[in-house]
Write an enzyme that holds these catalytic residues in place. Structure first.
Site: not given
Length: 470
Positions: A143-144
């Site tokens: 998700h980063s």
């Protein structure tokens, strides 16, 4: 040097062995459209050629010395496609149940932060429910690196509009640069850290104004659903690291027919269908609360954001799902009104508010706090913030071809977190709405008993509008 935004980095700090912060997708491929037929060797070679043109696939994290700032992205000089693309053949006969078991297992495995944060599992020998043999690719991206919208876009950049056409990769996804030296990295991070307090006054006053506005809306009954007011369910507690997965398809034409008849939006209808499915699932388990479940609904602010950096450009709404309403048309009407209030309330929140505040996330403090929160099982002791996350990701309205194979199903799977061990994500593509459900295994052991109610709930709506009800 491409520095992670505070919001991007927060997904790294939030990660624990149980709370894995990556997003996945189950992509079902019809390989009969491939010009030269399917061959894993050629499939991987073409994929390697395409990912090397897209910097997000070939960059890795580099920590700032002493964690003085958020990490940065640097080119992985030792990039090897073999570390990221894996092959598996299902034993015959193998179908839906076996695929879901593998998808859940793959989603529950952490990624190596020393390499670019993505993986693909190519599965051969899968037979769908109609007996057709297909190849399935399960993707995993941290998700980063992506949010829902950018993740769907990034996958589409590996695709083409025709089986033998070039990939859709744009020319503006950034470029790979040299990695900065340790002193340079530390110096820039010190300057960033010293500058943060100067930005604080610019955030405080708008936040105070937002609180005042929210109080006024609450008194008028036009606010979005407030957090910490959700009823507790079996999927609202401390999660484990194992995952379960289920998928389903909905007709976009049916959803559009309901929209035309009722004036509700597609998002209203999707949320109402989800609410009905959750109601039936909990009712069958004897766990249906008297008050409605509440979902956190991520909202893309990519068009409104003034920030240039950062992969995640999102905010969130809190939405009541009407699980306390039996009649599907009444639930949809309630959902449409609730959505309207939530959207109007959300407009009062700056597009970059979440991103701005996230810049103050301290790597060590944030990580330690998350581990303490999990270890003390605090999610089971305070009021429930929200019951689950529901995302609606728009996809392309036309067919897409992944390395020449037509995508016949693309089911997104978001992360689950302590306190909300269930995530529902839908993606519309080429006339079909693909539903992906992922859960912590101890929270929802058999998500198939939930996902089966999605087509049923949509059918109830289409039957009602065809009969002129509502």
């Amino acid at each position: 040097m491409d520095r992670l935004s505070g919001l991007d980095a927060s997904f790294l700090y939030l990660e624990t062995p149980e709370q894995l912060m990556h997003v996945c997708a189950v992509i079902v491929l019809d390989t009969s459209t491939m010009p030269n037929g399917y061959s894993y060797k050629e499939f991987r070679a073409t994929l390697e050629e395409r990912v090397k043109k897209l910097p997000p696939f070939t960059r890795r994290l580099r920590r700032v010395p002493l964690d003085l700032g958020h990490p940065v992205w640097v080119q992985d000089d030792h990039f090897d496609i073999a570390h990221h693309v894996h092959r598996m053949a299902l034993p015959a006969p193998a179908g839906y149940d076996e695929l879901m078991e593998i998808a859940g297992h793959f989603a529950g495995l952490p990624m190596d932060r020393g390499r670019p944060l993505w993986e693909m599992l190519v599965i051969e020998g899968y037979h769908d429910r109609d007996g057709r043999e297909e190849v399935v690719v399960i993707t995993k991206m941290h998700h980063s690196t992506v949010d829902g919208a950018s993740g769907a876009n990034l996958i589409s950049y590996l695709c083409s509009l025709e089986p033998d056409s070039p990939a859709l990769a744009p020319a503006d996804l950034g470029r790979n640069e040299r990695g900065p030296g340790g002193l340079e990295l530390m110096g820039r991070s010190v300057l960033d850290t010293l500058g943060r307090p100067l930005a604080l006054p610019k955030l405080v006053q708008p936040s105070i104004d937002l609180i005042s506005d929210t109080i006024g809306r609450a008194l008028a009954g036009t606010t979005m659903a407030p957090p910490f007011t959700a009823p507790r369910t079996s999927f609202n507690g401390t999660i484990d690291g194992h995952r379960t997965v289920a998928i389903a398809d909905l007709s976009l034409d049916d959803i559009k027919a309901v929209r035309k008849a009722t004036g509700a939006t597609v998002n209203d209808i999707v949320l109402s269908v989800a609410g009905g499915a959750l109601r039936e699932y909990l009712r069958e388990r004897g766990e249906l609360p008297d008050t409605t479940l509440m979902a956190s609904v991520p909202v893309s602010v990519r068009e409104e954001s003034k920030r240039e950096n950062g992969a995640n450009k999102v905010s969130a709404l809190f939405m009541r799902l009407g699980t306390d309403i039996e009649d599907p048309m009444e639930r949809l009407a309630s959902m449409a009104e609730s959505n309207k209030n939530a959207k109007n309330h959300h407009k009062a929140i700056g597009a970059d508010t979440l991103q701005d505040w996230a810049e103050f996330a301290a790597p060590r403090t944030f990580g330690l706090a998350m581990r303490a929160y999990a270890g003390m099982r605090l999610a089971e002791k305070h009021p429930v913030i929200h019951n689950l996350v529901i995302s609606n990701v728009p996809g392309p309205p036309m067919p897409l071809y992944f390395v020449g194979a037509e995508i016949v199903g693309m089911y997104p799977l978001g992360p689950v977190m302590h306190g909300a061990g269930l995530n529902i994500t839908v993606l519309s593509k080429n006339g079909v709405v693909h539903v992906g459900i992922i859960a912590a295994k101890q929270s929802v052991r058999n998500p198939e008993k939930l996902v089966v109610h999605f087509p049923e709930e949509l059918q109830k709506l289409t039957d009602a509008v065809s009969q002129g009800v509502g």
